[in-house]
Design a protein around this motif. Sequence first.
Motif, short mmCIF file in Angstrom:
data_model
loop_
_atom_site.label_atom_id
_atom_site.label_comp_id
_atom_site.label_asym_id
_atom_site.label_seq_id
_atom_site.Cartn_x
_atom_site.Cartn_y
_atom_site.Cartn_z
N ALA A 92 -3.52 3.33 -14.74
CA ALA A 92 -3.49 1.87 -14.89
C ALA A 92 -2.07 1.33 -14.86
CB ALA A 92 -4.17 1.47 -16.20
N ALA A 93 -1.08 2.20 -15.07
CA ALA A 93 0.32 1.79 -15.03
C ALA A 93 0.86 1.78 -13.60
CB ALA A 93 1.16 2.72 -15.89
N MET A 94 0.00 2.07 -12.63
CA MET A 94 0.43 2.07 -11.24
C MET A 94 0.23 0.67 -10.64
SD MET A 94 -0.94 5.88 -10.19
CE MET A 94 -0.40 7.31 -11.13
N GLN A 95 -0.73 0.49 -9.76
CA GLN A 95 -0.85 -0.81 -9.12
C GLN A 95 -1.58 -1.85 -9.96
OE1 GLN A 95 -3.97 -0.86 -5.86
NE2 GLN A 95 -3.62 1.33 -6.02
N ASN A 96 -2.40 -1.41 -10.89
CA ASN A 96 -3.20 -2.32 -11.69
C ASN A 96 -2.37 -3.38 -12.40
OD1 ASN A 96 -5.53 -3.13 -13.63
ND2 ASN A 96 -3.98 -2.27 -15.01
N MET A 97 -1.32 -2.96 -13.09
CA MET A 97 -0.56 -3.88 -13.92
C MET A 97 0.22 -4.93 -13.12
SD MET A 97 -0.06 -4.97 -16.88
CE MET A 97 -1.12 -3.69 -17.59
N LEU A 146 6.40 1.83 -9.27
CA LEU A 146 6.95 2.80 -8.32
C LEU A 146 7.39 4.07 -9.05
CD1 LEU A 146 8.04 3.72 -5.57
CD2 LEU A 146 10.13 2.42 -6.06
N GLY A 147 8.06 3.90 -10.18
CA GLY A 147 8.50 5.05 -10.94
C GLY A 147 7.35 5.92 -11.43
N CYS A 191 14.32 11.02 -5.89
CA CYS A 191 15.03 10.03 -5.07
C CYS A 191 14.45 9.97 -3.66
CB CYS A 191 16.51 10.36 -5.01
SG CYS A 191 17.39 10.13 -6.56
N GLN A 192 14.16 11.14 -3.10
CA GLN A 192 13.59 11.21 -1.75
C GLN A 192 12.25 10.50 -1.68
OE1 GLN A 192 13.34 15.18 -0.10
NE2 GLN A 192 11.53 14.67 1.10
N ALA A 193 11.36 10.79 -2.62
CA ALA A 193 10.02 10.18 -2.61
C ALA A 193 10.11 8.68 -2.85
CB ALA A 193 9.14 10.85 -3.66
N SER A 194 10.98 8.25 -3.76
CA SER A 194 11.12 6.82 -4.05
C SER A 194 11.63 6.06 -2.83
CB SER A 194 12.09 6.62 -5.23
OG SER A 194 11.61 7.24 -6.40
N ALA A 195 12.64 6.61 -2.16
CA ALA A 195 13.21 5.95 -0.99
C ALA A 195 12.19 5.83 0.13
CB ALA A 195 14.43 6.72 -0.51
N LEU A 204 0.82 -1.21 0.00
CA LEU A 204 0.00 0.00 0.00
C LEU A 204 0.86 1.26 0.00
CD1 LEU A 204 -2.87 1.24 0.23
CD2 LEU A 204 -2.57 1.18 2.71
N ALA A 205 1.93 1.26 0.78
CA ALA A 205 2.78 2.45 0.88
C ALA A 205 3.47 2.76 -0.45
CB ALA A 205 3.82 2.26 1.98
N LEU A 206 3.60 1.75 -1.29
CA LEU A 206 4.21 1.96 -2.60
C LEU A 206 3.25 2.62 -3.57
CD1 LEU A 206 7.09 0.98 -3.63
CD2 LEU A 206 5.82 -0.73 -4.92
N PHE A 207 1.95 2.31 -3.42
CA PHE A 207 0.96 2.73 -4.40
C PHE A 207 0.14 3.96 -4.00
CE2 PHE A 207 0.84 -2.06 -5.08
CZ PHE A 207 1.72 -2.03 -6.14
N MET A 208 -0.05 4.18 -2.70
CA MET A 208 -1.05 5.15 -2.26
C MET A 208 -0.71 6.56 -2.72
SD MET A 208 -0.20 5.08 1.83
CE MET A 208 1.45 5.42 2.47
#
Length: 267
Positions: free
Chosen positions: A214-219, A156-157, A106-110, A69-73
């Motif tokens: 759709a390129a976020m959590q869906n795929m 994530l990207g 980089c900050q947001a990804s980490a 969830l923390a990756l997608f929200m």
Amino acid sequence: MRKYLSIFRIRFINAMQYRAAAAAGISTQFAWGFMEIFAFAAFYRSDPSAFPMEFSQTVSYIWLQQAFLALFMMWFWENEIAASIAEGSIAYELVRPLDLYSRWFCQASANRLARSLLRCSPILLVALVVPSPFRLLLPPTLGQFVLFVVSMALSLGVVVAFSMLMYISLFYTISPTGMRLIVGNLTDFLAGSIIPLPFFPDSIRRLVELLPFAAMQNMPLRIYSGNISGNDTLTGILLQLFWLVALVLVGRLAMQRALGKVVVQGG
């Protein structure tokens, strides 16, 4: 490149310290995950053939959604970035020998990756041992799992690149609250966070699947669950790559334009 990797590492280590917050989040995600699964189970009992996903696929989709969830929200907000724009401390960022877009990316990804790793292991372990049919199933092949991992990285990207557009928009607004609420709710719905995209009406689903949401959590979740495979998987991954590149390019252009007009008041 080394300086941005250092930023990523420092932010990642810092975010890994919030174990108590992760524990609270895990309990919430367990409750929400079971609630969703039981709700879908009630619908499936009426007529399983009427649904576009098998129940086991839907269960796997929900468990992975909660684990990462923390990756997608999209409602997760980098308060430090928002505050730096609103309070004017971005002036300090602009005098540093760093590309601001890359630094924030980089900050947001980490932060997202660290929060996800803190929460996902307990959820996945429990999801793999709960009784059938509420159990998270493993991918049938190693190749499918590899494609899932690749899709997760691209996801994530895309999420971070889209979030960057929201942060850049704060240069033109007084308060981030409206943007945060509207974009968070709209994105969650169109990304399949509330209802998986296969459950959408066909005419709407075909359109939504072409959008960056759709390129976020869906795929990645549909690849893992086996709802999508073969050429459709490769097409979906290529679409993720397209949206990642497109969003980064648009974000960089928007950042350059915003910084060219930014005015910091104070003394």
